[in-house]
Design a protein around this motif. Structure first.
Motif, PDB file in Angstrom:
ATOM      1  N   VAL A  78       0.858  -1.321   0.118  1.00 57.91           N
ATOM      2  CA  VAL A  78      -0.172  -0.034  -0.081  1.00 57.91           C
ATOM      3  C   VAL A  78       0.924   1.367  -0.054  1.00 57.91           C
ATOM      4  O   VAL A  78       1.878   1.189   0.667  1.00 57.91           O
ATOM      5  CB  VAL A  78      -0.673   0.021   1.297  1.00 57.91           C
ATOM      6  CG1 VAL A  78      -1.850   0.945   1.155  1.00 57.91           C
ATOM      7  CG2 VAL A  78      -1.449  -1.251   1.411  1.00 57.91           C
TER       8      VAL A  78
ATOM      9  N   ASN B 212       1.712   5.591   0.037  1.00 59.19           N
ATOM     10  CA  ASN B 212       1.298   6.742   0.659  1.00 59.19           C
ATOM     11  C   ASN B 212       0.403   6.783   1.897  1.00 59.19           C
ATOM     12  O   ASN B 212      -0.444   7.374   2.137  1.00 59.19           O
ATOM     13  CB  ASN B 212       0.651   7.778  -0.599  1.00 59.19           C
ATOM     14  CG  ASN B 212       1.483   8.021  -1.573  1.00 59.19           C
ATOM     15  OD1 ASN B 212       2.521   8.193  -1.565  1.00 59.19           O
ATOM     16  ND2 ASN B 212       0.784   7.985  -2.755  1.00 59.19           N
ATOM     17  N   VAL B 213       0.778   5.681   2.751  1.00 52.61           N
ATOM     18  CA  VAL B 213       0.029   5.519   3.749  1.00 52.61           C
ATOM     19  C   VAL B 213       0.428   6.130   4.976  1.00 52.61           C
ATOM     20  O   VAL B 213       1.713   6.130   5.399  1.00 52.61           O
ATOM     21  CB  VAL B 213       0.110   3.820   4.007  1.00 52.61           C
ATOM     22  CG1 VAL B 213      -0.551   3.465   5.521  1.00 52.61           C
ATOM     23  CG2 VAL B 213      -0.390   3.021   2.983  1.00 52.61           C
TER      24      VAL B 213
ATOM     25  N   CYS C 140      -2.596   2.418   9.406  1.00 58.87           N
ATOM     26  CA  CYS C 140      -3.453   1.243   8.928  1.00 58.87           C
ATOM     27  C   CYS C 140      -3.872   0.286  10.164  1.00 58.87           C
ATOM     28  O   CYS C 140      -3.057   0.037  11.010  1.00 58.87           O
ATOM     29  CB  CYS C 140      -2.521   0.377   8.002  1.00 58.87           C
ATOM     30  SG  CYS C 140      -3.435  -1.198   7.319  1.00 58.87           S
TER      31      CYS C 140
ATOM     32  N   ILE D 121      -7.389   1.921   6.119  1.00 59.40           N
ATOM     33  CA  ILE D 121      -5.936   2.501   5.630  1.00 59.40           C
ATOM     34  C   ILE D 121      -6.126   4.212   5.338  1.00 59.40           C
ATOM     35  O   ILE D 121      -7.027   4.644   4.738  1.00 59.40           O
ATOM     36  CB  ILE D 121      -5.507   1.988   4.335  1.00 59.40           C
ATOM     37  CG1 ILE D 121      -5.445   0.438   4.225  1.00 59.40           C
ATOM     38  CG2 ILE D 121      -4.277   2.929   3.790  1.00 59.40           C
ATOM     39  CD1 ILE D 121      -5.030  -0.050   3.109  1.00 59.40           C
TER      40      ILE D 121
ATOM     41  N   ARG E 240      -4.532   7.214   3.882  1.00 54.67           N
ATOM     42  CA  ARG E 240      -3.467   7.392   2.683  1.00 54.67           C
ATOM     43  C   ARG E 240      -3.345   8.900   2.716  1.00 54.67           C
ATOM     44  O   ARG E 240      -4.374   9.786   2.567  1.00 54.67           O
ATOM     45  CB  ARG E 240      -3.949   7.056   1.364  1.00 54.67           C
ATOM     46  CG  ARG E 240      -4.097   5.308   1.419  1.00 54.67           C
ATOM     47  CD  ARG E 240      -4.283   4.945   0.208  1.00 54.67           C
ATOM     48  NE  ARG E 240      -5.484   5.345  -0.606  1.00 54.67           N
ATOM     49  CZ  ARG E 240      -5.808   5.030  -1.985  1.00 54.67           C
ATOM     50  NH1 ARG E 240      -5.068   3.671  -2.509  1.00 54.67           N
ATOM     51  NH2 ARG E 240      -7.100   5.266  -2.388  1.00 54.67           N
TER      52      ARG E 240
ATOM     53  N   THR F  80      -5.376  13.470   4.557  1.00 54.88           N
ATOM     54  CA  THR F  80      -5.475  11.995   4.335  1.00 54.88           C
ATOM     55  C   THR F  80      -6.919  11.674   3.760  1.00 54.88           C
ATOM     56  O   THR F  80      -7.840  12.228   4.267  1.00 54.88           O
ATOM     57  CB  THR F  80      -5.101  11.248   5.652  1.00 54.88           C
ATOM     58  OG1 THR F  80      -6.124  11.443   6.388  1.00 54.88           O
ATOM     59  CG2 THR F  80      -3.718  11.490   5.961  1.00 54.88           C
TER      60      THR F  80
END
Length: 653
Positions: free
Chosen positions: A355, A357-358, A361, A376, A378, A386
């Motif tokens: 995954v 640009n996190v 989570c 998630i 992001r 985000t």
């Protein structure tokens, strides 16, 4: 002379009066054995080393350390006495510093001074102990009590008083009441077999119809406990001493039935519970820097004698039905964030998903283990905000495929439906106090939106343990206890209510009742708000209980049903026929109960009438007896009185 153990002394003639405290017993004194035998010139150095080690357990008195000295050999005897300022520190020294390795030749043995009497009284000849008679303990009595087959139990604390009840909505039945049962809090075991209480000395487990003591575990200063899912093991945590020792065993794992300590671990309570158990209690694991350590039960040894190396790993959790661990690894350098599934005990990677640009989570397993949802957060292209995103793993399908779900607004809460394939989450655009709530279902391998409720006063989700019904709750500011009872199957609101200042919500195991509570422990609560309310699953208020110094409310858990899924489906299909049978049996039980109650009342009435008749007869007899006594005591007397009324003088010729 060498170090003197006595810290109190008599004042000199030139000193002011000193108050001398008289202490009885030696519970604050320990014996330290297996020390090096040294000559006089090394005593001071050895004493400094010993005192530094034993200061970890607490403070000791000035001149409180004494090492006996052999004048003939001009050397110490290899043991000493240490007097702490309090018994708690002595207990911690025995518990945590016994078998401390001083060097290759010397492992220190620590015992209570008061145990000397016990060892001195051991006879020279061995005497076999008498075998104790087996005590039959019925720990599951509450599951088949015929008068309460449809009732659950609950416990609540008010100040230092604890009360346990059968839940009769209109008339709760008190089972047991005890004062000063615990020093901190109470905790049910996962299957409801035991009730755990915490004391400064350790943990006690209670159970049975008379709430007798079942097990006892000595762990001084214990603050936190946790059970394995099947109740085989207990983990306890006691904070480390002021001077942190990396090797101090703050975490202890116990075997519940034998009460034996199986293993101790160093560590703190951050991220409690420190250890996470597999669904069957066969494995348990903990996370540390760049690795996850999986241990086997009952040996409590590291699986394959090595941990799973996962650089930068941040979080993990077990599947609720399989020996599978899901791990979250954040982004590091040019490496994207990823979630990895490991099979245990092989440690084989089953699935990995990357995954990008996190920011964060969170992993949420469905209770059947058929799905794993990743929530998630992001980063957007600007990196200033985000956006949330869901990824769902289909665990039962070949290759474990993953499906995604885009969400525009910030996620406030997420929850799977128990025993179902639906999930719900609360989301908001952050500019409005009100929130939206969306319900989804996994149908035919697809994620399907069922309904979105708009502009609600909710920030928490509480599913019924049976699924289908849910409480949408607005706890704390700005909602202050708003409640909405909702049917997910009908997708309609059943009722809306409020419990001002409510801080906790808990369903009973049957899914028929809900309790909202406000604990005086909460720093934001006023004492006038403390107490609990009981509701039906559709939101009807059954009772309102304002209780001063109210602390805890807990339903007693029930073990999982022994019915298979097929049997449960069959019951749902034939529910009317089966319910009619049980209603008939319930009606018979009620009729028998009414007859017993009627007979009991008739007996009470007759006993009372007999008592009145007997007392009336006794009273009449007593009255007659007193009248006879009074007649016998009456004395009649006659007295003669003479008085000269007039005197005359007459002269006779």
């Amino acid at each position: 002379s060498h170090s003197n153990m006595a810290s109190n002394r008599l004042p000199d003639d030139n000193e002011d009066d000193v108050e001398i405290s008289m202490e009885i017993g030696f519970s604050n004194v320990v014996i330290i054995d297996h020390m090096p035998i040294v000559p006089p010139e090394k005593i001071q150095k050895l004493q400094a080393i010993i005192l530094k080690i034993f200061a970890r357990a607490g403070t000791f008195r000035e001149d409180g350390f004494y090492m006996p000295f052999d004048e003939t050999k001009n050397e110490t005897l290899g043991f000493g006495f240490l007097e702490y300022t309090d018994p708690k520190s002595a207990s911690k020294a025995v518990e945590t510093l016994n078998r401390t390795k001083l060097d290759k030749q010397h492992i220190l043995m620590v015992n209570y001074y008061e145990d000397l009497k016990k060892y001195e009284s051991i006879p020279d000849e061995y005497v076999a102990p008498q075998a104790k008679e087996h005590e039959e303990r019925d720990l599951n009595w509450w599951l088949y009590d015929k008068t309460h087959l449809t009732d659950d139990q609950y416990i609540f604390r008010q100040g230092d008083e604890t009360e346990i009840y059968w839940n009769k909505p209109k008339r709760p039945v008190l089972i047991y009441k005890k004062k000063n049962w615990t020093d901190s809090y109470l905790m049910w075991s996962p299957l409801g077999t035991y009730l755990a209480t915490l004391r400064i000395q350790g943990i006690t487990l209670w159970g049975g119809p008379n709430w007798q003591k079942i097990s006892n575990f000595q762990h001084p200063g214990v603050k936190l406990i946790d059970f394995s899912p099947k109740e085989q093991y207990l983990i306890s945590f006691s904070p480390p001493s002021r001077e942190l020792d990396k090797n101090q065993e703050c975490l202890i794992i116990w075997d519940i039935k034998s009460e034996k300590k199986l293993r101790g671990f160093p560590g703190d309570s951050s991220g409690w519970p420190v250890f996470k158990w597999s669904f069957d209690g066969k494995y348990f694991a903990r996370i540390s820097q760049d690795q996850i350590s999986v241990y086997e039960a009952p040996s409590m040894t590291l699986l394959d004698k090595k941990s799973i190396k996962i650089p930068n790993v941040k979080d993990f959790c077990w599947s609720p039905t399989q020996h599978i661990i899901s791990c979250y690894v954040p982004e590091s350098g040019n490496n994207p964030a990823r979630v990895v599934l490991y099979e245990i005990p092989s440690k084989k990677e089953l699935r990995t998903t990357n995954v990008f640009n996190v920011k964060d989570c969170k992993m949420h397993w469905q209770d059947k283990g058929e799905y794993l949802c990743l929530k998630i957060d992001r980063f957007t292209k600007t990196k200033k905000s985000t956006s949330p995103y869901f990824e769902i793993f289909f665990m039962k399908e070949k290759g474990i495929p993953v499906q995604g779900l885009e969400v525009k607004n910030k996620i406030v809460a997420f929850a799977w439906e128990p025993k179902g394939t639906r999930f719900v989450f609360i989301h908001t655009n952050e500019t409005s106090v009100r929130t939206d709530i969306s319900f989804y279902s996994l149908e035919g391998g697809k994620i399907v939106l069922l309904k979105t409720l708009e502009k609600k006063q909710a920030n928490h989700l509480f599913w019924s343990p049976r699924g289908e019904y849910i409480v949408l709750a607005g706890l704390k500011s700005p909602y202050n206890g708003a409640l909405e009872f909702f049917s997910v199957s009908k997708l309609e609101t059943l009722s809306t209510n409020e419990h001002h200042a409510a801080s906790e919500i808990e369903w009973d195991p049957s899914g028929r009742f809900v309790v909202t509570s406000s604990s005086s422990w909460s720093p934001t609560q006023y004492s006038s708000d403390s107490g609990y309310n009981m509701w039906t699953f559709y939101g009807k208020l059954l009772s309102k209980n304002m209780i001063e110094k109210f602390n805890q409310f807990m339903w007693r858990p029930r073990p999982p049903s022994l019915l298979t899924e097929e049997q449960e489906k069959d019951i749902k299909i034939n529910f009317r026929t089966i319910s009619a049978k049980f209603k008939s049996e319930e009606a018979k039980r009620r009729e028998e109960a009414l007859k017993e109650r009627k007979l009991y009342r008739q007996k009470q009435k007759k006993d009372f009438e007999d008592y009145i008749t007997r007392k009336k007869k006794e009273s009449e007899e007593e009255q007659k007896r007193r009248e006879k006594e009074d007649e016998a005591q009456v004395v009649y007397s006659m007295r003669r009185f003479e008085r000269i009324l007039e005197t005359q003088t007459e002269i006779l010729d």
